[in-house]
Design a protein around this motif. Structure first.
Motif, PDB file in Angstrom:
ATOM      1  N   LEU A 116      70.315  51.479  -1.528  1.00 35.01           N
ATOM      2  CA  LEU A 116      69.852  52.848  -0.893  1.00 35.01           C
ATOM      3  C   LEU A 116      69.219  52.248   0.439  1.00 35.01           C
ATOM      4  N   ARG A 117      69.554  52.336   1.675  1.00 32.71           N
ATOM      5  CA  ARG A 117      69.126  51.975   2.910  1.00 32.71           C
ATOM      6  C   ARG A 117      69.076  53.194   3.945  1.00 32.71           C
ATOM      7  N   ARG A 118      67.894  53.442   4.351  1.00 32.47           N
ATOM      8  CA  ARG A 118      68.043  54.481   5.350  1.00 32.47           C
ATOM      9  C   ARG A 118      68.604  53.899   6.664  1.00 32.47           C
ATOM     10  N   PRO A 119      69.176  54.750   7.443  1.00 34.51           N
ATOM     11  CA  PRO A 119      69.685  54.202   8.790  1.00 34.51           C
ATOM     12  C   PRO A 119      69.007  53.731   9.834  1.00 34.51           C
ATOM     13  N   GLY A 120      69.490  52.698  10.501  1.00 34.76           N
ATOM     14  CA  GLY A 120      68.605  52.108  11.495  1.00 34.76           C
ATOM     15  C   GLY A 120      68.559  52.903  12.686  1.00 34.76           C
ATOM     16  N   TRP A 121      67.562  52.370  13.676  1.00 34.08           N
ATOM     17  CA  TRP A 121      67.479  52.949  15.056  1.00 34.08           C
ATOM     18  C   TRP A 121      68.643  52.847  15.692  1.00 34.08           C
ATOM     19  N   ARG A 122      68.974  53.729  16.547  1.00 31.91           N
ATOM     20  CA  ARG A 122      69.965  53.623  17.884  1.00 31.91           C
ATOM     21  C   ARG A 122      69.132  53.904  19.203  1.00 31.91           C
ATOM     22  N   GLU A 123      69.711  53.101  19.998  1.00 28.08           N
ATOM     23  CA  GLU A 123      69.092  52.967  21.402  1.00 28.08           C
ATOM     24  C   GLU A 123      69.696  54.363  22.089  1.00 28.08           C
ATOM     25  N   GLY A 124      68.916  55.010  22.767  1.00 20.87           N
ATOM     26  CA  GLY A 124      69.276  56.338  23.644  1.00 20.87           C
ATOM     27  C   GLY A 124      68.869  56.405  25.090  1.00 20.87           C
ATOM     28  N   PRO A 125      69.184  57.386  25.693  1.00 18.37           N
ATOM     29  CA  PRO A 125      69.056  57.368  27.113  1.00 18.37           C
ATOM     30  C   PRO A 125      67.604  57.131  27.470  1.00 18.37           C
ATOM     31  N   GLY A 126      67.402  56.387  28.517  1.00 16.09           N
ATOM     32  CA  GLY A 126      66.126  55.913  28.910  1.00 16.09           C
ATOM     33  C   GLY A 126      65.411  54.756  28.145  1.00 16.09           C
ATOM     34  N   ASP A 127      65.947  54.167  27.002  1.00 12.62           N
ATOM     35  CA  ASP A 127      65.530  53.327  26.237  1.00 12.62           C
ATOM     36  C   ASP A 127      66.092  51.851  26.996  1.00 12.62           C
ATOM     37  N   ASP A 128      65.062  50.970  26.833  1.00 12.26           N
ATOM     38  CA  ASP A 128      65.482  49.450  27.305  1.00 12.26           C
ATOM     39  C   ASP A 128      65.325  48.382  26.275  1.00 12.26           C
ATOM     40  N   TRP A 129      66.219  48.257  25.591  1.00  9.39           N
ATOM     41  CA  TRP A 129      66.284  47.685  24.286  1.00  9.39           C
ATOM     42  C   TRP A 129      66.959  46.200  24.450  1.00  9.39           C
ATOM     43  N   LEU A 130      66.657  45.074  23.667  1.00 14.65           N
ATOM     44  CA  LEU A 130      67.221  43.756  23.716  1.00 14.65           C
ATOM     45  C   LEU A 130      67.244  43.672  22.112  1.00 14.65           C
ATOM     46  N   ARG A 131      68.400  43.361  21.636  1.00 18.19           N
ATOM     47  CA  ARG A 131      68.549  43.247  20.124  1.00 18.19           C
ATOM     48  C   ARG A 131      68.647  41.680  20.103  1.00 18.19           C
ATOM     49  N   VAL A 132      67.941  41.248  18.791  1.00 14.77           N
ATOM     50  CA  VAL A 132      67.928  39.753  18.653  1.00 14.77           C
ATOM     51  C   VAL A 132      68.166  39.602  17.335  1.00 14.77           C
ATOM     52  N   PRO A 133      68.661  38.473  16.713  1.00 16.38           N
ATOM     53  CA  PRO A 133      69.120  38.416  15.214  1.00 16.38           C
ATOM     54  C   PRO A 133      67.779  37.745  14.392  1.00 16.38           C
ATOM     55  N   SER A 134      66.807  37.619  14.798  1.00 16.83           N
ATOM     56  CA  SER A 134      65.646  36.847  14.012  1.00 16.83           C
ATOM     57  C   SER A 134      64.360  37.147  14.654  1.00 16.83           C
ATOM     58  N   LEU A 135      63.421  37.097  13.753  1.00 11.24           N
ATOM     59  CA  LEU A 135      61.926  36.850  14.331  1.00 11.24           C
ATOM     60  C   LEU A 135      61.817  35.778  15.596  1.00 11.24           C
ATOM     61  N   GLN A 136      62.319  34.524  15.039  1.00 12.02           N
ATOM     62  CA  GLN A 136      62.044  33.334  16.034  1.00 12.02           C
ATOM     63  C   GLN A 136      62.918  33.593  17.304  1.00 12.02           C
ATOM     64  N   ALA A 137      64.120  34.507  17.323  1.00 15.93           N
ATOM     65  CA  ALA A 137      64.806  34.753  18.574  1.00 15.93           C
ATOM     66  C   ALA A 137      63.658  35.682  19.435  1.00 15.93           C
ATOM     67  N   ALA A 138      63.130  36.540  18.811  1.00 17.73           N
ATOM     68  CA  ALA A 138      62.365  37.423  19.358  1.00 17.73           C
ATOM     69  C   ALA A 138      61.013  36.679  20.248  1.00 17.73           C
ATOM     70  N   ALA A 139      60.595  35.608  19.375  1.00 21.30           N
ATOM     71  CA  ALA A 139      59.401  34.809  19.898  1.00 21.30           C
ATOM     72  C   ALA A 139      59.920  34.083  20.912  1.00 21.30           C
ATOM     73  N   ASP A 140      60.916  33.531  21.059  1.00 21.79           N
ATOM     74  CA  ASP A 140      61.807  32.513  22.108  1.00 21.79           C
ATOM     75  C   ASP A 140      61.727  33.530  23.316  1.00 21.79           C
ATOM     76  N   LEU A 141      62.117  34.629  23.304  1.00 24.01           N
ATOM     77  CA  LEU A 141      62.188  35.584  24.388  1.00 24.01           C
ATOM     78  C   LEU A 141      60.908  35.601  25.276  1.00 24.01           C
ATOM     79  N   LEU A 142      59.851  35.592  24.328  1.00 28.89           N
ATOM     80  CA  LEU A 142      58.263  36.090  24.978  1.00 28.89           C
ATOM     81  C   LEU A 142      57.829  34.812  25.590  1.00 28.89           C
ATOM     82  N   VAL A 143      58.038  33.617  25.531  1.00 32.42           N
ATOM     83  CA  VAL A 143      57.902  32.446  25.910  1.00 32.42           C
ATOM     84  C   VAL A 143      57.756  32.322  27.681  1.00 32.42           C
TER      85      VAL A 143
END
Length: 254
Positions: free
Chosen positions: A97-124
């Motif tokens: 049982l998994r609730r649906p994930g979030w979806r990007e909508g108008p006005g959003d500025d999202w960047l999807r990454v595959p892992s926490l480490q990938a997110a951290a790398d983008l912040l450096v």
């Protein structure tokens, strides 16, 4: 009377426990015990781990469980893998049982990454950059070591329970639990002059306010994608669907 084990800790798990109990099903909800003072479901509650797939399989067999519902957090990949393996070994029917994930909508500025480490790398920040990136981190206290100590990054880390000490100097911890409001999230972002929101694609309504506030205030969102589900396991998105699955199990499972 059917006996069902729900691997829980989510709002969907609590809703399922309530619905099945009302229908006369004997429900045991298992909580990992990682959160202090968790919200408890109706019915019997078991706290603590099983000891991997071996321990879970043994428990299912010893307790005469008729069905297993994995309603854990979408990022509880290890527990989900253990559930799939234990179900395979014992022959106990399994539903995820998994609730649906979030979806990007108008006005959003999202960047999807595959892992926490990938997110951290983008912040450096690039070498020599003078500006400090101020990050709203809502990925849970256990993920803090991935982000702590990043050069040129200041973190506002929000979690239900305190992270393990020591907390780095560039981290400010806010202890809070949803549901949150858009007004409150806007105020938090403005107060701390935040630039970026880093979050997991957990889905659900309790924490969507941060995404609305980020859109309204023009923040970039780094969204960590969910781990892939185990192959060959049936999945549903609502407690009602999961309850119908349990109640429709063949009579041989009674």
């Amino acid at each position: 009377m059917r006996r069902v084990l729900i691997l829980g800790g989510t709002a969907e798990a609590r809703a399922l426990a309530a619905e099945l109990t009302a229908a006369g099903v004997r429900v045991v909800s298992s909580l990992a015990g990682r959160v202090t003072d968790p919200r408890l479901p109706v019915g019997e509650v078991r706290e603590g781990g099983f000891g991997g797939p071996d321990g879970l399989a043994a428990w299912l067999a010893a307790e005469g469980v008729d069905a297993l519902v994995d309603a854990t957090h979408p990022f509880a990949a290890r527990m989900t893998a253990s559930a799939a393996e234990a179900a395979r070994r014992t022959g106990v029917p399994l539903l995820v049982l998994r609730r649906p994930g979030w979806r990007e909508g108008p006005g959003d500025d999202w960047l999807r990454v595959p892992s926490l480490q990938a997110a951290a790398d983008l912040l450096v920040a690039p070498a020599g950059a003078g500006a400090v990136t101020r990050v709203f981190l809502t990925t849970g206290r256990r993920s803090l070591p991935v982000f702590a100590g990043l050069p040129g990054v200041w973190l506002l880390a929000r979690s239900v329970d305190p992270p393990e000490p020591p907390v780095p100097d560039n981290v400010h911890v806010v202890l809070d639990r949803g549901p949150y409001t858009v007004e409150g999230e806007r105020a938090l972002i403005r107060e701390h002059r935040l630039d970026v929101l880093v979050t997991k694609d957990s889905g659900g309504r309790m924490t969507t306010a941060k995404l609305v506030a980020a859109r309204e205030l023009g923040l970039k969102v780094i969204m960590v994608d969910r781990p892939p589900p185990p192959a060959g396991v049936r999945r549903v998105e609502t407690a009602a669907e999961a309850a119908a699955w349990v109640l429709d199990l063949p009579a041989a499972q009674d």
